[in-house]
Design an enzyme around this catalytic site. Sequence first.
Site, PDB file in Angstrom:
ATOM      1  N   TYR A  73       0.453  -6.861  16.257  1.00  0.00           N
ATOM      2  CA  TYR A  73       0.903  -5.740  15.429  1.00  0.00           C
ATOM      3  C   TYR A  73       1.545  -4.664  16.313  1.00  0.00           C
ATOM      4  O   TYR A  73       2.669  -4.201  16.055  1.00  0.00           O
ATOM      5  CB  TYR A  73      -0.307  -5.183  14.681  1.00  0.00           C
ATOM      6  CG  TYR A  73      -0.025  -4.058  13.727  1.00  0.00           C
ATOM      7  CD1 TYR A  73       0.731  -4.259  12.584  1.00  0.00           C
ATOM      8  CD2 TYR A  73      -0.571  -2.790  13.944  1.00  0.00           C
ATOM      9  CE1 TYR A  73       0.960  -3.226  11.685  1.00  0.00           C
ATOM     10  CE2 TYR A  73      -0.357  -1.752  13.050  1.00  0.00           C
ATOM     11  CZ  TYR A  73       0.416  -1.980  11.927  1.00  0.00           C
ATOM     12  OH  TYR A  73       0.630  -0.957  11.043  1.00  0.00           O
ATOM     13  N   GLN A  93       0.824  -1.216   0.000  1.00  0.00           N
ATOM     14  CA  GLN A  93       0.000   0.000   0.000  1.00  0.00           C
ATOM     15  C   GLN A  93       0.858   1.267   0.000  1.00  0.00           C
ATOM     16  O   GLN A  93       0.629   2.174  -0.791  1.00  0.00           O
ATOM     17  CB  GLN A  93      -0.933   0.013   1.220  1.00  0.00           C
ATOM     18  CG  GLN A  93      -1.976   1.113   1.151  1.00  0.00           C
ATOM     19  CD  GLN A  93      -2.493   1.574   2.511  1.00  0.00           C
ATOM     20  OE1 GLN A  93      -1.949   1.207   3.553  1.00  0.00           O
ATOM     21  NE2 GLN A  93      -3.535   2.370   2.502  1.00  0.00           N
ATOM     22  N   LYS A 143       5.414  -3.335  16.625  1.00  0.00           N
ATOM     23  CA  LYS A 143       5.729  -1.923  16.336  1.00  0.00           C
ATOM     24  C   LYS A 143       6.472  -1.266  17.512  1.00  0.00           C
ATOM     25  O   LYS A 143       7.438  -0.527  17.311  1.00  0.00           O
ATOM     26  CB  LYS A 143       4.460  -1.133  15.981  1.00  0.00           C
ATOM     27  CG  LYS A 143       3.861  -1.495  14.616  1.00  0.00           C
ATOM     28  CD  LYS A 143       4.826  -1.213  13.479  1.00  0.00           C
ATOM     29  CE  LYS A 143       4.246  -1.509  12.118  1.00  0.00           C
ATOM     30  NZ  LYS A 143       5.252  -1.435  11.040  1.00  0.00           N
TER      31      LYS A 143
END
Length: 320
Positions: free
Chosen positions: A142, A12, A146
């Site tokens: 996630y 993306q 991170k």
Amino acid sequence: MKNILIIGSTGQIGSELTMELRSRYTGNIVAGYIPSAKPQGRLLESGPSAVVDVTNAQQIAETVDKYNIDTIYNLAALLSAVAESKPQLAWTIGMGGLFNVLEVAREKKCAVFTPSSIGVFGNNSPKNKTPQDTIRQPRTMYGVTKVSGELLSDYYFIRFGVDTRSVRFPGLISNVTPPGGGTTDYAVDIYYSAIKTGKFECPLGADTYMDMMYMPDALNAAITLMEVDPARLVHRNSFNVTAMSFCPKIIYEAIKKRIPDFEITYIIDPLRQSIADSWPDSLDDSCARNEWGWNPYWDMEKMTDDMLTILGERHKKGLI
Ligand code: AKB
């Protein structure tokens, strides 16, 4: 002149960032990809590309040597919702991959940009105007990757002098490459549905606020941060950045102003809802503004006009 490797160049962010970097710099701007996601069209034709799997340190090192790379944009990651269904893979790509990138960068003296996310925050973080330096206790894989990635990147800077920099991206909205498996994806899907069917099934509750950003601002954030004089940086990994905060009801109303028959129904996805509820309603990005001049151009109204115009034209041509 710069020689840049983009790992995850067909994703993306990567598909647009690679083209933007090629338009701004001369030199080798190398589109790194995995064989199942080969670059196509202009991305393939406008510059060099190479198979670079972030989990393969040797591939990264060989490509850095071959193209004399000075900067790596490390964009390989699974997004938040999909990472919950494949937590081991999310760790392997997010942390194993980052470790490989940082080791190659240490040996070969490259600068590294790795996007972080609003996913570093959790239920214990302040919800509104979430500060730059505050509690980061996410309960998603996630978010865990991170936060760990931010710490590891700072470690490589402090311990080895590797020039690591990063921003905490909010939900990114683009009309080029669709996202996949994120919690904020609804804010992209809603525009496509408005244009294609005039109806949207929203997986999040009407009042679920999150920060968002239009892709041109996101590209600018990454490139500006990598360009800034390091003497100005107090923080490195990672800066809060935002451009707008809205909930499904607000974006629906903005689209309905332009497409009066547009309809929305709410069919809540419990996983995405619980992730969204744990993320900030809005971020304080004053450190990014003060330290490197972050200043987004796109707000929700301008972005909505642009998204609907571009997607509308593509729909008329049968392209979406
Ligand atoms: C996601 O929703 O997982 C991402 C993000 C905010 O990091 N778009």
